[in-house]
Write a protein that holds these residues in place. Sequence first.
Motif, short mmCIF file in Angstrom:
data_model
loop_
_atom_site.label_atom_id
_atom_site.label_comp_id
_atom_site.label_asym_id
_atom_site.label_seq_id
_atom_site.Cartn_x
_atom_site.Cartn_y
_atom_site.Cartn_z
N ASP A 1 0.83 -1.21 0.00
CA ASP A 1 0.00 0.00 0.00
C ASP A 1 0.86 1.26 0.00
O ASP A 1 0.61 2.19 -0.76
CB ASP A 1 -0.93 0.01 1.22
CG ASP A 1 -2.01 -1.06 1.13
OD1 ASP A 1 -2.28 -1.56 0.02
OD2 ASP A 1 -2.59 -1.39 2.19
N THR B 1 -9.03 -3.64 -6.86
CA THR B 1 -9.47 -4.50 -5.75
C THR B 1 -9.40 -5.97 -6.12
O THR B 1 -8.95 -6.80 -5.33
CB THR B 1 -10.91 -4.13 -5.34
OG1 THR B 1 -10.95 -2.74 -5.01
CG2 THR B 1 -11.38 -4.94 -4.16
N ARG C 1 -5.73 -7.26 -5.99
CA ARG C 1 -5.01 -7.20 -4.71
C ARG C 1 -4.64 -8.58 -4.14
O ARG C 1 -3.50 -8.77 -3.72
CB ARG C 1 -5.81 -6.39 -3.71
CG ARG C 1 -5.07 -6.13 -2.44
CD ARG C 1 -5.83 -5.13 -1.56
NE ARG C 1 -5.19 -4.97 -0.29
CZ ARG C 1 -4.07 -4.31 -0.08
NH1 ARG C 1 -3.46 -3.74 -1.09
NH2 ARG C 1 -3.55 -4.21 1.11
#
Length: 66
Positions: free
Chosen positions: A8, A20, A23
Amino acid sequence: MDHAAYIDATAATLGLKIATEHRPGVLQFFGLAAGMAALVQGLPLEPHDESGNVFRPVSPAGEDAP
């Protein structure tokens, strides 16, 4: 090491947006790479393990050799 926090922070620093849905894969492969790096970093190196750093140019194929 908290890989998620590292990813991050690094992504934010680089202006990189991680979708998303991507990830979980990013975390998985970052963890895999970190594990491989730990193995390599754990290997002892001796002076004879160093490359000679000798460059010997080779003529491209099809050209006359000197």
